[in-house]
Design an enzyme around this catalytic site. Sequence first.
Site, PDB file in Angstrom:
ATOM      1  N   ASN A  25      53.928  23.898 -18.155  1.00 28.64           N
ATOM      2  CA  ASN A  25      53.211  24.834 -17.288  1.00 28.64           C
ATOM      3  C   ASN A  25      52.757  25.979 -18.180  1.00 28.64           C
ATOM      4  OD1 ASN A  25      52.284  26.697 -15.464  1.00 28.64           O
ATOM      5  ND2 ASN A  25      54.272  27.077 -14.481  1.00 28.64           N
ATOM      6  N   HIS A  58      54.877  27.363  -7.139  1.00 27.04           N
ATOM      7  CA  HIS A  58      55.661  27.961  -8.231  1.00 27.04           C
ATOM      8  C   HIS A  58      56.211  29.312  -7.775  1.00 27.04           C
ATOM      9  CE1 HIS A  58      56.731  29.759 -12.055  1.00 27.04           C
ATOM     10  NE2 HIS A  58      56.811  28.524 -12.511  1.00 27.04           N
ATOM     11  N   GLU A  92      63.524  24.952  -9.949  1.00 28.69           N
ATOM     12  CA  GLU A  92      63.438  26.049 -10.913  1.00 28.69           C
ATOM     13  C   GLU A  92      64.170  27.275 -10.371  1.00 28.69           C
ATOM     14  OE1 GLU A  92      59.865  25.504 -13.712  1.00 28.69           O
ATOM     15  OE2 GLU A  92      59.140  26.606 -11.994  1.00 28.69           O
ATOM     16  N   GLY A 137      61.765  32.246 -17.720  1.00 26.62           N
ATOM     17  CA  GLY A 137      61.277  33.222 -18.682  1.00 26.62           C
ATOM     18  C   GLY A 137      62.329  34.231 -19.098  1.00 26.62           C
TER      19      GLY A 137
HETATM   20  P1  13P Z   1      60.080  29.077 -18.833  1.00 28.76           P
HETATM   21  O1  13P Z   1      60.281  27.717 -19.442  1.00 28.76           O
HETATM   22  O2  13P Z   1      59.208  29.968 -19.661  1.00 28.76           O
HETATM   23  O3  13P Z   1      61.377  29.702 -18.431  1.00 28.76           O
HETATM   24  O4  13P Z   1      59.260  28.846 -17.476  1.00 28.76           O
HETATM   25  C1  13P Z   1      59.702  27.901 -16.592  1.00 28.76           C
HETATM   26  C2  13P Z   1      58.667  27.721 -15.552  1.00 28.76           C
HETATM   27  O5  13P Z   1      58.434  28.595 -14.748  1.00 28.76           O
HETATM   28  C3  13P Z   1      57.916  26.456 -15.539  1.00 28.76           C
HETATM   29  O6  13P Z   1      57.155  26.352 -14.392  1.00 28.76           O
END
Ligand code: 13P
Length: 250
Positions: free
Chosen positions: A9, A94, A166, A172
């Site tokens: 993503n 998301h 997630e 992040g």
């Molecule tokens: P990160 O891998 O940067 O933590 O993001 C995960 C994400 O939101 C994928 O959709």
Amino acid sequence: MRKPIIAGNWKMNKTPKEAKELVEALKPLVKDAKASVVVCVPAVDIAAAVEAAKGSKIAVGAQNVHFKESGAYTGELSADMIKAAGATYVIIGHSERRQYFGETDETVNLRTVAAVNAGLNPIICVGENKAQREAGYTDALVEYQTLIALTGLTPAQIKKVVIAYEPVWAIGTGLTATDEQANETIGVIRKAIARKYGKGVANAVRIQYGGSMKPSNVKGLMAQEEIDGGLIGGASLKAEDFAKVVNYED
Ligand code: 13P
């Protein structure tokens, strides 16, 4: 057996030129991938990514889709438009869209139905934030988010859907759910699908983990029974890193 699916993503990163470069760099690195490989790119990059991915195993996805077929919805893109641009997947719901752009479980459902009807494969995101986990609501929340998202689809359609679990607190942040935490919550999601649609459907649905997944932790996560893949943010922006995640078995 479910085929693993590793999807990047890119979020709001990369111009069309940069998208072309990244996909071209990725191509040779994932040519022997055993997993399905997807890059979900900004809408303006879809055409460039599709062109660059020709002759490879890399599929291209969008990051959102509107639920109406056409009309006065300034700034939006229909599922047919995304499909016509060459994308075959689309991320829906998301947590960043839920957090910043007013996405609700109901609009996630509308988008999912529109995507499936247009022949796109949805990657539906669910997951709890830190406060919800600490309050003990994780299981109830992900069950509810998942079942609402799937409302109105036939069992055959649901089998082709991808769910991405997630946890918001792991996105992040560098924090990752432990292998066991991720496995357990994904198991909760699969059981909820089994209760409503039967074991055959639940066993076919691919459920990814997402949240700071990267080369150093992918192996442990993918070794878990319930985890069928990953949705990768930061580590999908560099070809070498993303390829290491895709080729986690090497
Ligand atoms: P990160 O891998 O940067 O933590 O993001 C995960 C994400 O939101 C994928 O959709």
